[in-house]
Structures are given as structure tokens and as C-alpha cells.
Design a protein around this motif. Structure first.
Motif, PDB file in Angstrom:
ATOM      1  N   MET A 307       0.809  -1.219   0.000  1.00 35.73           N
ATOM      2  CA  MET A 307       0.000   0.000   0.000  1.00 35.73           C
ATOM      3  C   MET A 307       0.838   1.264   0.000  1.00 35.73           C
ATOM      4  O   MET A 307       0.320   2.346  -0.191  1.00 35.73           O
ATOM      5  CB  MET A 307      -0.920   0.009   1.226  1.00 35.73           C
ATOM      6  N   ASP A 329       2.576  -3.160  -5.959  1.00 37.23           N
ATOM      7  CA  ASP A 329       1.257  -2.817  -5.424  1.00 37.23           C
ATOM      8  C   ASP A 329       0.600  -4.024  -4.754  1.00 37.23           C
ATOM      9  O   ASP A 329       1.126  -5.136  -4.772  1.00 37.23           O
ATOM     10  CB  ASP A 329       0.347  -2.193  -6.507  1.00 37.23           C
ATOM     11  N   ALA A 330      -0.541  -3.749  -4.153  1.00 39.88           N
ATOM     12  CA  ALA A 330      -1.191  -4.774  -3.339  1.00 39.88           C
ATOM     13  C   ALA A 330      -1.625  -5.969  -4.186  1.00 39.88           C
ATOM     14  O   ALA A 330      -1.647  -7.103  -3.716  1.00 39.88           O
ATOM     15  CB  ALA A 330      -2.391  -4.164  -2.622  1.00 39.88           C
ATOM     16  N   ARG A 331      -1.964  -5.695  -5.464  1.00 40.77           N
ATOM     17  CA  ARG A 331      -2.387  -6.796  -6.320  1.00 40.77           C
ATOM     18  C   ARG A 331      -1.230  -7.777  -6.541  1.00 40.77           C
ATOM     19  O   ARG A 331      -1.404  -9.001  -6.493  1.00 40.77           O
ATOM     20  CB  ARG A 331      -2.872  -6.222  -7.656  1.00 40.77           C
ATOM     21  N   ARG A 334      -0.658  -9.893  -3.455  1.00 40.46           N
ATOM     22  CA  ARG A 334      -1.606 -11.006  -3.348  1.00 40.46           C
ATOM     23  C   ARG A 334      -1.190 -12.127  -4.280  1.00 40.46           C
ATOM     24  O   ARG A 334      -1.282 -13.300  -3.933  1.00 40.46           O
ATOM     25  CB  ARG A 334      -3.011 -10.532  -3.687  1.00 40.46           C
ATOM     26  N   HIS A 340      -3.489 -10.002   3.587  1.00 37.21           N
ATOM     27  CA  HIS A 340      -3.359  -8.822   4.449  1.00 37.21           C
ATOM     28  C   HIS A 340      -4.711  -8.478   5.066  1.00 37.21           C
ATOM     29  O   HIS A 340      -5.648  -8.157   4.347  1.00 37.21           O
ATOM     30  CB  HIS A 340      -2.828  -7.666   3.588  1.00 37.21           C
ATOM     31  N   PRO A 342      -6.090  -5.625   7.037  1.00 35.34           N
ATOM     32  CA  PRO A 342      -5.560  -4.299   7.379  1.00 35.34           C
ATOM     33  C   PRO A 342      -6.008  -3.855   8.770  1.00 35.34           C
ATOM     34  O   PRO A 342      -6.960  -4.397   9.331  1.00 35.34           O
ATOM     35  CB  PRO A 342      -6.151  -3.397   6.302  1.00 35.34           C
ATOM     36  N   GLU A 348     -10.272   0.503   4.993  1.00 38.50           N
ATOM     37  CA  GLU A 348      -9.475  -0.167   3.979  1.00 38.50           C
ATOM     38  C   GLU A 348      -9.985  -1.567   3.638  1.00 38.50           C
ATOM     39  O   GLU A 348     -10.149  -1.899   2.482  1.00 38.50           O
ATOM     40  CB  GLU A 348      -8.017  -0.257   4.461  1.00 38.50           C
ATOM     41  N   GLY A 349     -10.219  -2.359   4.643  1.00 32.99           N
ATOM     42  CA  GLY A 349     -10.489  -3.773   4.412  1.00 32.99           C
ATOM     43  C   GLY A 349     -11.839  -4.060   3.785  1.00 32.99           C
ATOM     44  O   GLY A 349     -12.036  -5.109   3.181  1.00 32.99           O
TER      45      GLY A 349
ATOM     46  N   SER B 235     -13.903   4.417  -1.738  1.00 34.40           N
ATOM     47  CA  SER B 235     -12.844   4.506  -0.737  1.00 34.40           C
ATOM     48  C   SER B 235     -11.473   4.423  -1.404  1.00 34.40           C
ATOM     49  O   SER B 235     -11.096   3.379  -1.910  1.00 34.40           O
ATOM     50  CB  SER B 235     -13.019   3.367   0.268  1.00 34.40           C
ATOM     51  N   PRO B 237      -8.455   4.774   0.196  1.00 31.67           N
ATOM     52  CA  PRO B 237      -7.573   3.878   0.967  1.00 31.67           C
ATOM     53  C   PRO B 237      -7.912   2.412   0.699  1.00 31.67           C
ATOM     54  O   PRO B 237      -7.020   1.569   0.599  1.00 31.67           O
ATOM     55  CB  PRO B 237      -7.862   4.230   2.425  1.00 31.67           C
ATOM     56  N   GLY B 238      -9.204   2.131   0.573  1.00 30.90           N
ATOM     57  CA  GLY B 238      -9.628   0.770   0.263  1.00 30.90           C
ATOM     58  C   GLY B 238      -9.069   0.320  -1.075  1.00 30.90           C
ATOM     59  O   GLY B 238      -8.603  -0.807  -1.221  1.00 30.90           O
ATOM     60  N   ALA B 239      -9.093   1.218  -2.055  1.00 27.16           N
ATOM     61  CA  ALA B 239      -8.582   0.874  -3.378  1.00 27.16           C
ATOM     62  C   ALA B 239      -7.097   0.538  -3.307  1.00 27.16           C
ATOM     63  O   ALA B 239      -6.644  -0.437  -3.894  1.00 27.16           O
ATOM     64  CB  ALA B 239      -8.824   2.034  -4.347  1.00 27.16           C
ATOM     65  N   ARG B 240      -6.353   1.333  -2.541  1.00 23.31           N
ATOM     66  CA  ARG B 240      -4.916   1.058  -2.416  1.00 23.31           C
ATOM     67  C   ARG B 240      -4.693  -0.290  -1.741  1.00 23.31           C
ATOM     68  O   ARG B 240      -3.810  -1.047  -2.098  1.00 23.31           O
ATOM     69  CB  ARG B 240      -4.225   2.164  -1.619  1.00 23.31           C
ATOM     70  N   TYR B 241      -5.539  -0.581  -0.768  1.00 21.45           N
ATOM     71  CA  TYR B 241      -5.430  -1.862  -0.074  1.00 21.45           C
ATOM     72  C   TYR B 241      -5.672  -3.023  -1.026  1.00 21.45           C
ATOM     73  O   TYR B 241      -5.034  -4.071  -0.938  1.00 21.45           O
ATOM     74  CB  TYR B 241      -6.424  -1.911   1.095  1.00 21.45           C
ATOM     75  N   ALA B 242      -6.622  -2.828  -1.962  1.00 22.76           N
ATOM     76  CA  ALA B 242      -6.989  -3.920  -2.858  1.00 22.76           C
ATOM     77  C   ALA B 242      -6.103  -3.962  -4.098  1.00 22.76           C
ATOM     78  O   ALA B 242      -6.313  -4.784  -4.977  1.00 22.76           O
ATOM     79  CB  ALA B 242      -8.454  -3.781  -3.262  1.00 22.76           C
ATOM     80  N   GLY B 243      -5.115  -3.083  -4.169  1.00 21.14           N
ATOM     81  CA  GLY B 243      -4.222  -3.094  -5.326  1.00 21.14           C
ATOM     82  C   GLY B 243      -4.823  -2.458  -6.561  1.00 21.14           C
ATOM     83  O   GLY B 243      -4.487  -2.814  -7.679  1.00 21.14           O
TER      84      GLY B 243
END
Lengths: 509, 364
Positions: A307, A329-331, A334, A340, A342, A348-349, B235, B237-243
Motif C-alpha cells: 500500500m 502494489d497490493a495486487r 496477493r 493482508h 488491514p 481499507e479492508g 474509498s 484507501p480501500g482501493a490502495r489496499y486492494a491493489g
């Protein structure tokens, strides 16, 4: 016998269909510390908001020092001698301590006389209660523990005889919490009445004289602290017997899964938050990162989860993971089997407005089993969601319900189910049980231990020292962006870790 | 728990808002000494009473479908695209160049490429503010508004200095050739034995607009990219979390949005005027905002709202033509509808939510 300092008689309050307080009555004797304990959503904060004039009760009466009192707003509460210390401090960061104390209680059109008067009173208060703070320091120059003292002083300056503290230890190190309890003792000795609201069992046991337990809007019991135990209180909170200790076998660590070398991370403002740390997490072990919130743990977790960008080296199963640019990146994380959970599931989650089934695909929405040609296979995602909800006992098990309509514990179960069921090599998990009810905590902890026993590596970040001590196999303490020390959980205790959390270096392990 | 049933949210609230707007409009008409009932009758007659009226209503609706979809797609990504007007102008330029400079054998081919060209020009025009937002943080509302003015100036320049035929005094392009003439509804429906007014401008682009509604629905609600757009819009921040890359989604969502706004040009430029004129968009880009608001950013809602606004436009024109109600007042009525359905949404929503909560309490 003197009249109770506070007496609530039959308080009820509903928000729409939700009854937050149901016919609550308590009586707090003057000069005592009274704890109110209950899980998130049990109605503690609503009750205190009624006492402080933020909400109006639907039914019921408030009696202060033996006389019936109407509290329509916070001004009236202050006039009645009630002071509140909120969980999130309400201080102006770039004002001095003195200015913050006077703020809202200025007298006359000129500021100087009020400040002079306040300085004098502050000196007296400091002497009386041993509440020393430098009145000319700016709020952003002093630590969190000091800021809390300023909040208490603010209430005392307004001549509060009754102090309400809402989750006061959430942001404190164990040492700071002990200090706070000493201050509370002193205040009690001077005749002040204190109400302490918390969901942490340990903290209620130490300072309080009596404890009231709330569950689902009702006051289930009021007991003398000396005559109860944490186990008993937990049972009263949840309504059934709970396991406070995590039941687990010794770890059986294998080869290193995650290796971190000299990792550095900057935040958006260009401040270095992680200052060159080295860590290793092995297969089949849980490494806990302890520390007071804001010491770089969040940034560490975010870099590992893709992130944010960082500098240094991280290796997963021996191969480097990029820390910036393509594949960082997060993708991509994964794809390399890093899951993760969060720290902040609501921000975020989860997508709070989205259905539970959409949240099950969140982050994994490119997974082949969720695709059908060019479109997403929503039916398959829903079926998968139902299976996960079943397995993780998410209630209600309705894939169509929006995430925001689940309780905190069930929201967290949705996130944990999504991440753990991917069978990752490394699980990053931040504050796994923040805002989660005790029943769900038990369940989530068991899932984490099960994953460990399958030989996976787990990096756990938590500000709850108790959680780290009961869940982790090894613990590393972070302070101001560096690792202060690493310990085996069985060979350390809260005191030693508390010192490390406060930045006092111990002897090398 | 949801505060009220979904049908109340998507049907009841817009309906109540419309009734309120209509009521207030009636008062305004009364105040200037006209008969509101006669006015409504005239509007309905003029806009829906004949195939001529329908032809205009649907023509306007086609414009609004494109611009409404444009606003809706951007809104799903949390971006407020006010630049539909400018993107539609540039779309017009794309259509004009494709129709003027390439000798098309048949209108079908011309329509296909004109649609692509219009979309490309619109997307390119939206890409600049999108890039500035994604990389530089320049607020998209400000930049898209500014790009409307720049687009108007660009069109002005191009029409006066480049596209205007040498012997003409009119700042407009030459007429397109007859081979790119798009069949009107009259021409389309005649073979089916349905009589439709010859002189109404509604044309085959209506079908393209309906297809666009369906396409947007598939894109936004059924594809992984649409999922990313909606997630990012809810969201960051959510988008960044999900890549999900914020830069990528901002660019893609705005370019789809701009392309849709640009495609409006196949209706007004290619389908109706058949040459590029100044101010061809007639504010449709802005109406798109109201259409998307009223349609709850859902393609089906946009479709319905576009027809409603088409009705208001055509009915309003009839009113101005046949009554003493001045043209400006028609705009006031349209503005009232926008105000009530868009901006004052919560005025209806909050009391309604309370009513539903009270009802549910009683039922329990």
C-alpha cells in the motif's frame, strides 16, 4: 450516609429501531472510582453521552449529589460539575497547554487576565493532584500521556467533581497507564468521583472500587471489584463462559518466509516512519509487533501489503519483492501469496456500502474463479461468500447485506475469512480484534493459530499487549520507527515490553 | 439495516421530488397570471401528443442519455465531471472531421467511425483534466469547468479559421455529404409500416444511446474494471489496499466519461444539423449532471431521466411558442426540477426515512 454523586434512574434511549440503553440504573458513591465495562456497542458511550448532555434520554432521570438534574447540553453538564475526558482528545494542537485549558472558559473580552488567572490555578492544581505539565509547551510538543493530563486539568479547571474517562488507556503505554491510575487514586483521595469506561478487563480490575457490566444496552450487574475476577466479568459481558487465554501448542518454526533488511519508509509528509529495521518471520510462527500506536507499525504493515513504497529489501521465500514501481502494489503482493488483514477494516479492508459478496471478492476480483468470460461471475462469488460465511460463522449469513450492516466482529470475520481462505504463505494482520466482541475475538484468534499450525508465517501488529502476549510466539517491540528488541513471549513479561515500548532499551536478548 | 426499501429510494423519492417541483412551478405560472393546468396540457400535448413532439423529445433525450451516462460513470469513480459540455464539443469536432474528410460509401460505416471518432476526441479532452487530477492533484471540478471554456474557444477558432468554407460568412463547417446522412425515426419506422413525423430530428443515434446505456451497465456493474471503478469511488484507501491503482482508475473512468459525452455529437451534429455549428451542444453537457443525479447514476435511471428532461425541453419550447410565458420562465421550471430532484434530495429523503422507520417500529 451521603447522597450518591451520580444516580441514574431508569435511563432508556433508542436510535431508530436500535435500543442503545434499556432501563439503566446506577448509583456511584462520592469519592469512588466506578468502572463501566462492556463490549463495543454495549451502550457505554451512549450512556455517558446522556450524562454529558450530548443525547437526551427517552426515559429516566439523572440525579447529581442528591438532586434531580436536567442536562440538555454539555454546558449544563459542566455547570453540574461533570467533566469528560474523551477517548480522542479534543485539544488544539498548535495552542499551548495553557491556551487549551482556558479555551471555552475565557472570562471577559481580553485574553490576558484569563490566562494569568489560569496559570495561577494550574499551579495550585498541579500541587494538589501532582498533575505536572508545562503550561507553555504546545500540545504537539508533548506526549500522549501528557495530553491526557491536559484533558484532565481542563475538567478540573472547570471545577469538575465528577470525572468521566472514556477508554483512557487506549493510546498509552503500560507505564503511562499505571501513571494515570496513580493520578486517579490521588483524585479519589481528594474526594473526586470518577467513572472509568473501558472494554479492557485488566484495566478495570486495578483502579476501580465498583464495576458495572453492560451488555446489549442493559446493565447486567454491578459488583465490588474486590469480589470479582476478570473471568467472571468476561462471562457477564458476553453472557457465557469465554476463554481468555489462547489455547495453543508451542510453535514449530521452519524456514524463513519473510526476511526484512534495513527497511525504511516515509509517510506522505516526508517524515521517516520506519527507520531501517530487520525482521524475519519463519514458517509456522507468529511474530507479534508490539508498540504504542503511531510508532511505525502501520507503515511497516502497509509497505509489506503493497500500500505504500519503501526502501530496503524484503524477501518472500527467498526472492525479492519490489518496494516501489511495477510489481509493488497490493495486487502483486496477493499474487505472491501475501494476504493482508488491514488495521482499519472500515476504511481499507471493506467497502462499507457494498454487499458482503462484493467484499468477499474485494482485492481478489481478478481471481480466475470469479470470472466468466469478460464479466465477473457474480453467482460464483455469492456461492463462495455463502461457504465462507458458513465456515466463519458470520451472522447473519446473508451475502446481500451491506458490510456496514454487520457488527464489528462479523465485519472482521468477513475480512479474515477472505484473506485466510486464500491459503497464503504469509499473513499480515493488523489489530485483528479492534472493535471486535469477545466471542469473535476467541474465534479469530483460533483461526490465526490454526493457520500457523498449517506452517504459514504470520506477522501480527497489535497495540494490545495482552493480545500479543497470548497470540504471538515471538515479539518485536517498535518505538519511533526502530525495533527496540525482540523477545520470546515465554521469556518476557508486560513490564519488560512496556519499557521497550516507551523507548527504554533493554539488554540484548 | 437499510433505512428504507430500495423501491422507495429509486422510485418514490424522485417521484415526490418531481411532484414538489411541479407544484412550485404551477405557483410560478399562477403568479404571472397564466393557467398552470393549461400549461401542463400544452406541454404534454406538445412533447408527447404527436409523433412530431415525440421526435423532438427523443432527440433531446438522446443527447441527455449520452451526457447523463458520462456524468454517471465518472461519479462511480468519485469524480465529478462537469466537463461534459466541452467533451461533447470536441466530440462534434471529431464527428465533423470524419464526416467531412473521408468519403464514406454508406451511413452505417460512417456512423461506426463517427461514434469512435467522437468518443476518441471526447476521451482525449477528458484525459487532460484526469491526468492533472491523478498526477498533480488539480481538482477535477475546477479543471473540467475550465476545459469547457477552452473547448468553446478551440471550436470557435477551428470553425472560423479552418472548417468554414471560403465563401461563407457563417462560422460553421460545410454540410456533410448525403452519404453520411443518418436515417431519422421516420425513415427507420416507415418500412415497418409505422408513420412517424418527417420533420422531427430523432434519428438512429437513439439506438446507439440505448446500447450505450446497456454497455455502461455491463461495464460498471458486471465487469472487474467496473468493480474497481466503484470501489475506488467509495474509498481511496480501500482501493490502495486492494491493489487498485488510483491513477489508472481516474484516467480510465474519466476517458470513458469523456468518450460518452463526446458521442453525443453523432446525434446533434451528424444526425440533426449535419454540419458543425457554434454552440451545437446547447448546454446538454450540463443537463447531463441533473440527469445523472436524478437517475441515481444507474444506466436505467439515466435512460428514464433523460426522457423526462427531453419532455421538459420539448414541452418548454412549446410553452414558449404558444403562451405568453416567457422563455426565461421555462428555464426556471427546468431549474426547479433539477433543484428538487438533484440538490434538494435530502429534503425529501430524510422525512421519508423517518416515516419508514416509524412504520417498521409499529410493525414490530
Amino acid at each position: 450516609m451521603t447522597a450518591p454523586a451520580i444516580e441514574l434512574k431508569g435511563i432508556s434511549k433508542s436510535f431508530g429501531p436500535v435500543q442503545a440503553n434499556k432501563d439503566i440504573s446506577i448509583s456511584v458513591a462520592p469519592g469512588t472510582i466506578h468502572g463501566i465495562i462492556g463490549e463495543n456497542g454495549a451502550g457505554k458511550s451512549t450512556l455517558m453521552s446522556i450524562l454529558y448532555g450530548f443525547y437526551k434520554a427517552d426515559k429516566g432521570e439523572v440525579w447529581i449529589n442528591g438532586s434531580k438534574t436536567e442536562i440538555p447540553d454539555s454546558q449544563a453538564a459542566i455547570a453540574a460539575g461533570i467533566g469528560m475526558v474523551f477517548q480522542h482528545f479534543k485539544l488544539v494542537e498548535n495552542f499551548t497547554v495553557l491556551e487549551n485549558i482556558v479555551l471555552g472558559a475565557e472570562e471577559g473580552g481580553l485574553l490576558m487576565p484569563s490566562l494569568t488567572k489560569a496559570r495561577k490555578i494550574l499551579k495550585e492544581l498541579a500541587a494538589e493532584y501532582e498533575l505536572n505539565v508545562d503550561p507553555d509547551k504546545r500540545i504537539d510538543e508533548i506526549g500522549v500521556g501528557m495530553q491526557q493530563r491536559v484533558e484532565i486539568l481542563k475538567a478540573l479547571y472547570r471545577q469538575a467533581d465528577i470525572l468521566i474517562l472514556d477508554e483512557p488507556t487506549g493510546v498509552l503505554t503500560p507505564a503511562e497507564a499505571d501513571q494515570l491510575f496513580r493520578i486517579l487514586d490521588r483524585l479519589r483521595a481528594e474526594g473526586k468521583t470518577i467513572i472509568l469506561i473501558t472494554h479492557k478487563l485488566r484495566e478495570i480490575m486495578e483502579p476501580t472500587d465498583t464495576v458495572s457490566v453492560m451488555r446489549r444496552g442493559e446493565m447486567t450487574a454491578t459488583v465490588k471489584t474486590a469480589e470479582t475476577s476478570p473471568e467472571h466479568l468476561a462471562e457477564l459481558m458476553v453472557g457465557r463462559k469465554v476463554l481468555l487465554q489462547v489455547d495453543k501448542l508451542p510453535a514449530n518454526p521452519g524456514k524463513p518466509v519473510l526476511e526484512i533488511e534495513n527497511l525504511r519508509v516515509m509517510d506522505e509528509a516526508g517524515v521517516e516512519r520506519v527507520k531501517g529495521i530487520d525482521l524475519t518471520v519463519r514458517a509456522g510462527e507468529i511474530l507479534g509487533i508490539a508498540g504504542v500506536a503511531g510508532n511505525g507499525q502501520s507503515e511497516l504493515l502497509e509497505v509489506l501489503g503493497g500500500m505504500r513504497i519503501g526502501e530496503g529489501t524484503i524477501r518472500l521465500n527467498g526472492s525479492d519483492l519490489p518496494l516501489r514501481g511495477a510489481g509493488s502494489d497490493a495486487r502483486a503482493r496477493r499474487a505472491s501469496h501475501v494476504a493482508h488483514v488491514p488495521e482499519d477494516r472500515q476504511r481499507e479492508g471493506l467497502l462499507m456500502d457494498f454487499h458482503a459478496w462484493e467484499n468477499t471478492a474485494f482485492g481478489y476480483h481478478h481471481a480466475p474463479e470469479y470470472q466468466q468470460g469478460l464479466l465477473m461471475d457474480n453467482a460464483a462469488i455469492r456461492a463462495d461468500t455463502e461457504a465462507k460465511m458458513q465456515k466463519f460463522d458470520v451472522r447473519p449469513p446473508d451475502p446481500w447485506l451491506a458490510a456496514k450492516n454487520f457488527s464489528g466482529g462479523n465485519q472482521q470475520k468477513i475480512v479474515v475469512a477472505r484473506e485466510i481462505e486464500r491459503n497464503p504463505d504469509l499473513l499480515l494482520i493488523g489489530q485483528p480484534t479492534r472493535g471486535v466482541d469477545i466471542g469473535a475475538i476467541e474465534f479469530i484468534h483460533k483461526q490465526i493459530v490454526d493457520l500457523r499450525d498449517q506452517g504459514k508465517a504470520i506477522l501480527l501488529v497489535s497495540v494490545e499487549l495482552e493480545e500479543i502476549l497470548s497470540l504471538a510466539d515471538r515479539v518485536a517491540v517498535m518505538f519511533d520507527g526502530v525495533i527496540m528488541g525482540e523477545r520470546d513471549v515465554n521469556q518476557t513479561d508486560e513490564k519488560e515490553l512496556g519499557l521497550l515500548m516507551a523507548g527504554v532499551a533493554g539488554e540484548a536478548a | 439495516m437499510e433505512k428504507m426499501p430500495k423501491w422507495a429510494d429509486v422510485v418514490l423519492i424522485p417521484l415526490i421530488s418531481l411532484v414538489l417541483a411541479a407544484g412550485l412551478s404551477a405557483l410560478v405560472i399562477l403568479a404571472i397570471g397564466e393557467d398552470p393546468i393549461a400549461a401542463v396540457k400544452l406541454m404534454v400535448d406538445g412533447a408527447l401528443g404527436s409523433s412530431y413532439g415525440w421526435g423532438y423529445t427523443l432527440y433531446y433525450a438522446t443527447n441527455f442519455m449520452f451526457t447523463g451516462l458520462a456524468v454517471a460513470v465518472a461519479a462511480h469513480a468519485g469524480l465529478f465531471n462537469i466537463g461534459g459540455e466541452g467533451q461533447a464539443m470536441l466530440g462534434g469536432l471529431g464527428v465533423a472531421m470524419i464526416c467531412l474528410f473521408i468519403p464514406w460509401p454508406h451511413w452505417t460505416l460512417a456512423l461506426l467511425f463517427a461514434t469512435l471518432g467522437a468518443g476518441l476526441f471526447g476521451a482525449a479532452w477528458a484525459a487532460i483534466p484526469a491526468y492533472l487530477q491523478a498526477k498533480r492533484g488539480s481538482h477535477i471540478v475546477i479543471t473540467t469547468i475550465m476545459f469547457n471554456f477552452i473547448a468553446a474557444a478551440v471550436l470557435n477558432y477551428v470553425l472560423v479559421n479552418v472548417l468554414k468554407p471560403a465563401n461563407s460568412m457563417d462560422p460553421a463547417s460545410a454540410r456533410f455529404s448525403d452519404t453520411v446522412h443518418l436515417p431519422s425515426l421516420h425513415e427507420l419506422l416507415a418500412p415497418l409500416g409505422i408513420a412517424f413525423s418527417k420533420s422531427a430530428p430523432a434519428n438512429v443515434s437513439l439506438l446507439v444511446a440505448v446500447a450505450a446505456c446497456f454497455g455502461v451497465w455491463l461495464r460498471i456493474w458486471r465487469s472487474a474494471l467496473g468493480f474497481e471503478i466503484r470501489a475506488f469511488g467509495k474509498s481511496e484507501p480501500g482501493a490502495r489496499y486492494a491493489g487498485i491503482s488510483p491513477v489508472k482508475i481516474t484516467m480510465i473512468a474519466m476517458m470513458i466519461s469523456g468518450a460518452l459525452a463526446g458521442m453525443m455529437a453523432i446525434n446533434n451534429v451528424m444526425g440533426e444539423v449535419e454540419r458543425l455549428v457554434l454552440n451545437a451542444t446547447e448546454g446538454a453537457g450540463f443537463i447531463g449532471i441533473a440527469v445523472a443525479l436524478m437517475g441515481r447514476n444507474h444506466p436505467f435511471g439515466v435512460f428514464v431521466a433523460a426522457i423526462l428532461f427531453g419532455f421538459l425541453y420539448q414541452g418548454g419550447a412549446e410553452l414558449a411558442l404558444w403562451t405568453k410565458i416567457p422563455r426565461e420562465l421555462i428555464v426556471v421550471i427546468q431549474a426547479l426540477v433539477i433543484l428538487f430532484t438533484g440538490a434538494l434530495d435530502n429534503m425529501v429523503r430524510i422525512p421519508l426515512e423517518k416515516i419508514f422507520l416509524a412504520l417498521r417500529k409499529e410493525a414490530n
